[in-house]
Design a protein around this motif. Structure first.
Motif, mmCIF file in Angstrom:
data_model
loop_
_atom_site.group_PDB
_atom_site.id
_atom_site.type_symbol
_atom_site.label_atom_id
_atom_site.label_comp_id
_atom_site.label_asym_id
_atom_site.label_seq_id
_atom_site.Cartn_x
_atom_site.Cartn_y
_atom_site.Cartn_z
ATOM 1 N N ARG A 153 3.104 6.534 -7.229
ATOM 2 C CA ARG A 153 2.220 7.429 -7.987
ATOM 3 C C ARG A 153 2.484 8.875 -7.602
ATOM 4 O O ARG A 153 1.780 9.768 -8.044
ATOM 5 N N GLU A 154 3.456 9.084 -6.731
ATOM 6 C CA GLU A 154 3.810 10.440 -6.288
ATOM 7 C C GLU A 154 5.008 10.897 -7.105
ATOM 8 O O GLU A 154 6.074 10.276 -7.053
ATOM 9 N N ARG B 89 2.662 1.512 -3.418
ATOM 10 C CA ARG B 89 1.757 1.870 -4.515
ATOM 11 C C ARG B 89 1.495 3.379 -4.511
ATOM 12 O O ARG B 89 1.576 4.043 -5.547
ATOM 13 N N SER B 90 1.179 3.893 -3.308
ATOM 14 C CA SER B 90 0.915 5.341 -3.210
ATOM 15 C C SER B 90 2.152 6.136 -3.608
ATOM 16 O O SER B 90 2.061 7.134 -4.326
ATOM 17 N N HIS C 106 0.835 -1.210 0.000
ATOM 18 C CA HIS C 106 0.000 0.000 0.000
ATOM 19 C C HIS C 106 0.871 1.261 0.000
ATOM 20 O O HIS C 106 0.621 2.199 -0.769
#
Lengths: 253, 424
Positions: free
Chosen positions: B19-20, B15-16, B12
């Motif tokens: 995408r940053e 993944r976050s 988790h």
């Protein structure tokens, strides 16, 4: 004998502040909440509502007293407590870079919802909260109302028997606040035990089955709205609240 | 500790993060592209500036020139970049002119000492220059080189006059023989660059993820959301730690691969097309496991340190100011590692961060000292374990969890000590 979903006994929290010394934020709070009931914690800002709910959600550790969620004591079994709990507040935001579907999947999984049923549960929540049109759009691109729905769906992703809503409508506009209250009422009808904190009297009147008036960290009175009216001889909850808060003020002086 | 739950939390976080944009840039793009690119640009700029400087004539004044040595003035004047003429002023005026920048070097003929005077037309030269001025230093080097050649020619003439055989005379010459192969030269360059850049990249690659995983969560309002999930705090802390460490180690390894692959291109501006043959090979394959182990340990250690400092921050700005001192402490050893003379002693093998950088250097050079390697890996593993335990302990404290803590790690420790005293 069935377990009382939420029960506290003389629950207290003392903070130490370097300038003010010891601050008793919550003082011997005794509350219970049954399945299919909304228990409202009504109090002004700084009354101790959030601290009480944070102790119940194991974010804070009680200084003294005890609290049980579904029979699990908050200090002895914090993970078991959180497994049975959905916590929603204005400060529990969503992860902006993931989609609602990924959000629901993550919270169901991390809260130990049975793995083989996770996908079905996610689909069910998407349908139930009408998230279909944006289920695969990143949260950061959603409107405030959409985020609110996803946030509630996130709270119930693992189907917990106890839900805590800490001042949930504080940052919402009127329409979204109404929608949120309707959702909470629906969750009650499904048998969830719901703790709801607010400082908005009308909200407590409309939604709560029982109300606990909290002031300076202590519960001054607990009962249904009718019981509180009868005990004080006041009709409006605002007057009831002022009556108890005023009494406490006099006792204090 | 539930591994499946840690994995869920770790994936988790990752993944976050992936995408940053800022995290992807600092942890992946920069190690992979920017550092080789910056090095190339730096060397190209250096080469350009050198080229420009070479077009500027360096002014040389020759004072007290005897008739016998008139040809020295001509030789200096035709030498590359030098413009020489007789200095008609006094020696003192020449010095003043150098100080003003009008003259780069003053070459003065001074009378030989007693022994030197035995040989007719013997000479002594005083070269006056300005050490703080690059042009003047360069002129001095060029003049010295010309004077050395001139002196050798003059001595050769004297040899002939004395009737000494040239073959005998030649025996006194120093012959240099460099055994370095192109591969070894390449490894030497990599040994200087890779440890230095690995430290910077690992520190930079963990910097933003560590702040994002702590202060970033608070700023976004997701910290409390995470604190109410059914995972033990230790699992949350472990997942965050592994996520930061992964980006640090991956950044370090990517940087190493990128440098190896682009070394020829990086040095192309200074070596030119003909000099490309000087860059051969790269990091020896056999060294990769130990370099990878060192980089991973470095990532694990730096990640724990970064998290320990970042966890007290309530927003990104606070996080940056709290983590920066640790960031500097990590990259500071890199400055000292630029000297190839530093030996990888057993004492240095026990110094965290420095030991990994030296181990990487030695491994690239092709010599892996077993004792120092074992000490490095062992001491880093101990440091990692201690810092992880400490990071987990800090992240379980209530004041850290709810963000009521003011100030950084120092303030937190002081308050804990005071709290203990109060309880006592």
């Amino acid at each position: 004998m069935s377990v009382v979903p939420v029960r506290t006994e003389a629950l207290s929290k003392v903070f130490y502040d370097e300038s003010r010394g010891e601050v008793r934020a919550v003082d011997s709070v005794d509350i219970t909440c049954s399945p299919g009931e909304i228990f409202g914690l009504l109090g002004a800002n700084g009354a101790g509502k959030t601290t009480t709910l944070r102790m119940l959600s194991t974010v804070l550790r009680p200084t003294s007293g005890q609290a049980w969620l579904m029979g699990h004591e908050v200090r002895d079994a914090p993970e078991r407590v959180r497994e049975n709990l959905g916590f929603y507040s204005a400060s529990t935001a969503l992860y902006p870079k993931i989609t609602p579907r990924e959000t629901l999947r993550f919270f169901a999984r991390v809260n130990r919802y049975p793995r083989r049923r996770i996908e079905a549960r996610v689909d069910e929540l998407i349908e139930r909260f009408s998230l279909e049109s944006y289920a695969d759009t990143r949260v950061e691109k959603l409107s405030g109302g959409m985020k609110q729905k996803v946030s509630i769906a996130r709270t119930v992703a693992h189907d917990p028997p106890v839900l805590i809503f800490d001042e949930p409508t504080v940052a919402l506009d009127v329409l979204n606040a109404i929608e949120l209250r309707e959702i909470i009422a629906r969750l009650r009808s499904e048998g969830k035990a719901i703790l709801f904190s607010t400082h908005v009297m009308s909200e407590a009147e409309q939604l709560c089955d029982r109300i606990g008036i909290i002031h300076h960290g202590a519960i001054l009175a607990t009962g249904t709205l009718d019981q509180l009216r009868e005990a004080t001889g006041r009709h409006y909850l605002e007057e009831v609240f002022v009556h108890y808060a005023g009494m406490r003020g006099k006792i204090g002086t | 500790m539930e591994l499946r739950q840690i994995w869920t939390l770790y994936v988790h976080e990752l993944r976050s993060a992936l995408r940053e944009r800022s995290i992807v840039v600092f942890s992946i793009i920069i190690p992979l592209v920017l550092y080789p690119g910056l090095l190339w640009a730096g060397l190209a700029a250096f080469s350009f500036v050198e080229g420009q400087a070479e077009r500027i004539a360096l002014e040389v004044g020759v004072h007290g020139l005897p008739d016998r040595h008139q040809s020295l003035l001509d030789t200096l004047d035709v030498a590359d970049r030098l413009s020489a003429q007789e200095w008609v002023g006094s020696s003192e005026e020449g010095r003043e002119e150098i100080s003003r920048g009008g003259l780069d070097v003053l070459v003065e003929f001074v009378p030989p000492d007693d022994e030197g005077g035995a040989l007719e037309h013997n000479f002594r030269l005083r070269i006056t220059y300005h050490g703080a001025r690059d042009r003047s230093r360069t002129a001095r080097e060029a003049v010295e080189s010309v004077v050395d050649s001139y002196r050798e020619g003059w001595i050769d003439e004297a040899r002939q006059e004395l009737g000494v055989d040239a073959a005998v005379w030649a025996d006194f010459r120093v012959i240099q023989d460099d055994l370095t192969t192109a591969e070894e030269g390449t490894r030497f360059l990599l040994g200087l660059m890779v440890p230095f850049l690995t430290l910077i990249v690992v520190a930079l690659a963990t910097f933003y993820p560590a702040i994002d995983a702590t202060a970033g969560e608070r700023e976004r309002g997701t910290w409390e959301t995470l604190m109410t999930v059914a995972a033990p705090r230790a699992n949350v802390a472990t997942a965050k730690y592994l996520y930061v460490a992964t980006l640090g180690a991956v950044g370090g390894l990517l940087n190493m691969i990128a440098l190896t692959l682009s070394l020829r291109w990086i040095f192309q501006p200074v070596l030119g097309a003909e000099g490309q043959d000087m860059i051969q090979g790269g990091i020896p394959l056999g060294a990769f496991p130990i370099i990878a182990a060192g980089t991973v340990l470095l990532g694990l250690f730096v990640a724990a340190g970064m998290l320990i400092f970042a966890v007290f921050a309530r927003n990104f700005k606070e996080g940056q100011s709290m983590v920066t001192p640790f960031y500097i402490a990590v990259i500071l050893p890199a400055i000292f590692l630029q000297s190839p003379d530093i030996e990888f002693t057993t004492a240095l093998a026990l110094a965290p961060v420095v030991n990994v950088a030296l181990l990487i250097r030695e491994a690239i050079m092709g010599s892996i000292p077993p004792l120092q390697s074992a000490l490095t890996l062992g001491s880093m593993a101990v440091c990692v374990a201690l810092s992880v335990v400490f990071a987990q302990w800090v992240m379980r404290r209530e004041e850290v969890l709810v963000g009521s803590q003011r100030g950084g790690l120092g303030g937190f420790l002081r308050r804990r000590v005071r709290g203990r005293r109060r309880e006592a």
